[in-house]
Design a protein around this motif. Structure first.
Motif, PDB file in Angstrom:
ATOM      1  N   PHE A   1       0.785  -1.302  -0.081  1.00 45.94           N
ATOM      2  CA  PHE A   1       0.029  -0.012  -0.067  1.00 45.94           C
ATOM      3  C   PHE A   1       0.869   1.154  -0.081  1.00 45.94           C
ATOM      4  O   PHE A   1       0.600   2.339  -0.446  1.00 45.94           O
ATOM      5  CB  PHE A   1      -0.953  -0.013   1.293  1.00 45.94           C
ATOM      6  CG  PHE A   1      -0.590   0.197   2.478  1.00 45.94           C
ATOM      7  CD1 PHE A   1      -0.106   1.305   3.159  1.00 45.94           C
ATOM      8  CD2 PHE A   1      -0.119  -1.094   3.292  1.00 45.94           C
ATOM      9  CE1 PHE A   1       0.260   1.462   4.339  1.00 45.94           C
ATOM     10  CE2 PHE A   1       0.452  -0.889   4.787  1.00 45.94           C
ATOM     11  CZ  PHE A   1       0.472   0.172   5.034  1.00 45.94           C
ATOM     12  N   ALA A   2       1.953   1.169   0.726  1.00 46.45           N
ATOM     13  CA  ALA A   2       2.911   2.523   0.578  1.00 46.45           C
ATOM     14  C   ALA A   2       3.358   2.492  -0.754  1.00 46.45           C
ATOM     15  O   ALA A   2       3.495   3.801  -1.338  1.00 46.45           O
ATOM     16  CB  ALA A   2       3.980   2.203   1.516  1.00 46.45           C
ATOM     17  N   ALA A   3       3.705   1.830  -1.628  1.00 54.11           N
ATOM     18  CA  ALA A   3       4.147   1.684  -3.152  1.00 54.11           C
ATOM     19  C   ALA A   3       3.008   2.404  -4.005  1.00 54.11           C
ATOM     20  O   ALA A   3       3.175   3.607  -4.690  1.00 54.11           O
ATOM     21  CB  ALA A   3       4.727   0.741  -3.537  1.00 54.11           C
ATOM     22  N   ILE A   4       1.801   1.999  -3.619  1.00 59.31           N
ATOM     23  CA  ILE A   4       0.839   2.414  -4.329  1.00 59.31           C
ATOM     24  C   ILE A   4       0.283   3.985  -4.089  1.00 59.31           C
ATOM     25  O   ILE A   4       0.051   4.871  -4.816  1.00 59.31           O
ATOM     26  CB  ILE A   4      -0.613   1.626  -4.034  1.00 59.31           C
ATOM     27  CG1 ILE A   4      -0.534   0.169  -4.647  1.00 59.31           C
ATOM     28  CG2 ILE A   4      -1.853   2.251  -4.690  1.00 59.31           C
ATOM     29  CD1 ILE A   4      -1.711  -0.556  -3.946  1.00 59.31           C
TER      30      ILE A   4
ATOM     31  N   TRP B   1     -10.990  -2.593  10.106  1.00 60.46           N
ATOM     32  CA  TRP B   1     -11.955  -3.499  10.201  1.00 60.46           C
ATOM     33  C   TRP B   1     -13.188  -3.352   9.205  1.00 60.46           C
ATOM     34  O   TRP B   1     -13.838  -4.242   8.702  1.00 60.46           O
ATOM     35  CB  TRP B   1     -12.199  -3.781  11.596  1.00 60.46           C
ATOM     36  CG  TRP B   1     -11.377  -4.449  12.460  1.00 60.46           C
ATOM     37  CD1 TRP B   1     -10.111  -3.715  12.912  1.00 60.46           C
ATOM     38  CD2 TRP B   1     -11.542  -5.501  13.130  1.00 60.46           C
ATOM     39  NE1 TRP B   1      -9.601  -4.512  13.797  1.00 60.46           N
ATOM     40  CE2 TRP B   1     -10.423  -5.720  13.967  1.00 60.46           C
ATOM     41  CE3 TRP B   1     -12.403  -6.510  13.227  1.00 60.46           C
ATOM     42  CZ2 TRP B   1     -10.144  -6.862  14.688  1.00 60.46           C
ATOM     43  CZ3 TRP B   1     -12.213  -7.808  14.258  1.00 60.46           C
ATOM     44  CH2 TRP B   1     -10.967  -7.900  14.722  1.00 60.46           C
ATOM     45  N   THR B   2     -13.579  -2.019   9.037  1.00 61.39           N
ATOM     46  CA  THR B   2     -14.544  -1.945   8.157  1.00 61.39           C
ATOM     47  C   THR B   2     -14.015  -1.854   6.822  1.00 61.39           C
ATOM     48  O   THR B   2     -14.679  -1.964   5.787  1.00 61.39           O
ATOM     49  CB  THR B   2     -15.252  -0.398   8.445  1.00 61.39           C
ATOM     50  OG1 THR B   2     -14.136   0.549   8.348  1.00 61.39           O
ATOM     51  CG2 THR B   2     -15.808  -0.313   9.948  1.00 61.39           C
ATOM     52  N   VAL B   3     -12.769  -1.539   6.529  1.00 60.14           N
ATOM     53  CA  VAL B   3     -12.127  -1.732   5.239  1.00 60.14           C
ATOM     54  C   VAL B   3     -12.343  -3.111   4.720  1.00 60.14           C
ATOM     55  O   VAL B   3     -12.421  -3.375   3.362  1.00 60.14           O
ATOM     56  CB  VAL B   3     -10.820  -1.115   5.128  1.00 60.14           C
ATOM     57  CG1 VAL B   3      -9.966  -1.460   4.013  1.00 60.14           C
ATOM     58  CG2 VAL B   3     -10.706   0.533   5.620  1.00 60.14           C
TER      59      VAL B   3
ATOM     60  N   ALA C   1      -4.548   0.853   0.619  1.00 57.23           N
ATOM     61  CA  ALA C   1      -4.166   2.046  -0.193  1.00 57.23           C
ATOM     62  C   ALA C   1      -5.364   2.840  -0.800  1.00 57.23           C
ATOM     63  O   ALA C   1      -5.433   4.132  -0.616  1.00 57.23           O
ATOM     64  CB  ALA C   1      -3.487   1.624  -1.392  1.00 57.23           C
ATOM     65  N   ARG C   2      -6.234   2.006  -1.124  1.00 61.63           N
ATOM     66  CA  ARG C   2      -7.662   2.881  -1.547  1.00 61.63           C
ATOM     67  C   ARG C   2      -8.263   3.523  -0.376  1.00 61.63           C
ATOM     68  O   ARG C   2      -8.989   4.693  -0.621  1.00 61.63           O
ATOM     69  CB  ARG C   2      -8.810   1.805  -2.197  1.00 61.63           C
ATOM     70  CG  ARG C   2      -9.963   2.431  -2.936  1.00 61.63           C
ATOM     71  CD  ARG C   2     -10.701   1.535  -3.594  1.00 61.63           C
ATOM     72  NE  ARG C   2     -11.465   0.650  -2.649  1.00 61.63           N
ATOM     73  CZ  ARG C   2     -12.194  -0.087  -2.973  1.00 61.63           C
ATOM     74  NH1 ARG C   2     -12.635  -0.434  -4.051  1.00 61.63           N
ATOM     75  NH2 ARG C   2     -12.791  -0.699  -1.942  1.00 61.63           N
ATOM     76  N   ALA C   3      -8.198   3.144   0.930  1.00 61.44           N
ATOM     77  CA  ALA C   3      -8.929   3.418   1.868  1.00 61.44           C
ATOM     78  C   ALA C   3      -8.280   4.778   2.404  1.00 61.44           C
ATOM     79  O   ALA C   3      -8.909   5.773   2.864  1.00 61.44           O
ATOM     80  CB  ALA C   3      -9.062   2.747   3.018  1.00 61.44           C
TER      81      ALA C   3
END
Length: 408
Positions: free
Chosen positions: A148-151, A332-334, A366-368
């Motif tokens: 997610f850091a790379a995204i 958790w919701t993600v 990453a999207r969140a």
């Protein structure tokens, strides 16, 4: 008239005639004749000559000494008397015979005007996003696993730098001791002290708790201690980087079937504790800034972001009143949806080993983060931040056309 006759007495006084040559004895060798100059110096000079020579030598010595002192006085005074001649030893005269003090040295030359500063360099530094966490954050650079850091870094390429400060195996007990110094050392120094907008940290994501919730006695810490540490970490970030926005990421869910030292119930308890920490800071911040009457409004604002958790209001920071510098991101919701209900099927999809993220988990994370940024702080969304180096450059305008987005 005949010459007078010689008497016997005169004859007795005359030397005898020389003997004949045959009867002469050998003479001793004659000494060589001296020249007139040698003969002169061979004899001691008269006393009068010595007296004259001594007088000449004394006069020469006195003249030499006096001349050297006059020369020294001339160098010291820098100029002569009134007439501009050589300075006299012991002071010059004013033309009437009166002595005066030696002339004062000339004043020093005036200080030259300061050299104008060189033209300012173009500052091409970028603002930063700092990710603070444990091994989940450290492994978030793995592009093969869609880290997610790379995204996020790809989203902000040429706009902001993403700095990864993930520490595998660390808990809040470790991080709270060195986080302040770590944050202050990440930014590059500006190229000029006159920048109106120097480089700064725009966003800090704090993603801790996975190791704190471990069942291993040597790793895990008490829940209350975790809450205290997390609150101190958030406040340290705020104190060290007052312009930074802060996201507290909830302790993620785990799969205890694949990770023996993990517990779903304990992980959920640490997730809830992180949410309470954000709410406490939000309430305290509202009271400190706007009084107790604003607490209800702050809580209502926190409830309005159901999927992201609470937020903290702030009156400064660049976007006017109500600007929120603190938000909570619930993993958790993600992963499990709005109800945050744990699911084995979803855990198999989002977790690689029961704890660390799989590809789908990284992509969802990453999207969140990007959705939260666009909703809470649209001014730092990737599309709102101009690239420091433009996508297209006017070739005819080089080099200045390359610096149109440089810091001023």
């Amino acid at each position: 008239m005949s010459p007078p006759s010689t008497t016997d007495s005169e004859a007795a006084l005359r030397p005898p005639p020389p003997p004949p040559l045959s009867s002469r004895t050998a003479r001793p060798p004659r000494r060589p004749k001296r020249s007139s100059t040698a003969a002169l110096f061979a004899r001691p000079p008269p006393a009068s000559v010595l007296l004259v020579a001594a007088s000449i030598a004394s006069a020469f010595t006195l003249g030499t000494l006096l001349g050297s002192r006059l020369w020294s006085a001339d160098l010291t005074a820098g100029r002569g008397g009134r007439g501009g001649g050589i300075a006299r030893f012991g002071g010059g005269t004013d033309g009437g015979g009166e002595r005066h003090a030696p002339a004062a040295p000339p004043p020093p030359p005036a200080t030259p005007p300061p050299t104008p500063p060189p033209p300012r360099a173009h500052d091409m530094s970028l603002d930063q996003i700092v990710l603070v966490g444990d091994s989940i954050t450290q492994f978030a650079w793995d592009v093969d696993n869609y880290g997610f850091a790379a995204i996020i870094a790809q989203e902000y390429v040429r706009r902001m730098d993403v700095v990864n400060r993930g520490y595998s195996g660390f808990t809040t007990e470790y991080v709270r001791h060195f986080l302040r110094e770590t944050l202050q050392s990440t930014l590059p120094p500006p190229s000029s002290p006159h920048l109106a907008d120097p480089p700064h940290t725009a966003l800090v994501a704090v993603f801790l708790g996975a190791n704190d919730a471990s069942l291993a006695p040597a790793v895990g810490i008490p829940l209350r201690r975790f809450a205290e540490n997390l609150k101190q970490i958030v406040l340290d970030v705020r104190d060290a980087l007052p312009r930074a926005r802060v996201v507290v990421v909830a302790t993620p869910p785990v799969d205890e079937n694949r990770a023996a030292d993990r517990s779903v119930a304990r992980a959920r308890a640490f997730r809830d504790a992180a949410a309470v920490v954000v709410e406490e800071i939000t309430r305290e911040d509202a009271i400190r800034r706007r009084g107790a009457a604003a607490v209800a409004a702050a809580e209502a604002a926190a409830d309005s972001l159901e999927g992201h958790g609470g937020g903290s209001g702030d009156d400064d920071g660049g976007s006017g009143g109500g600007w929120r510098w603190l938000h909570f991101l619930d993993t958790w919701t993600v992963f499990f949806g709005p109800n945050a209900t744990w699911s084995q099927e979803r855990c198999d999809a989002v977790l690689a080993d029961g704890l660390h993220f799989a590809r789908e988990g990284n992509w969802l994370m990453a999207r969140a983060v990007m959705d939260l940024v666009r909703d809470a702080w649209p001014e730092i969304a990737p599309e709102a931040v101009p690239p420091r180096v433009p996508w297209q450059i006017d070739v005819d305008g080089l080099p200045e056309s390359a610096f149109v987005n440089a810091r001023r």
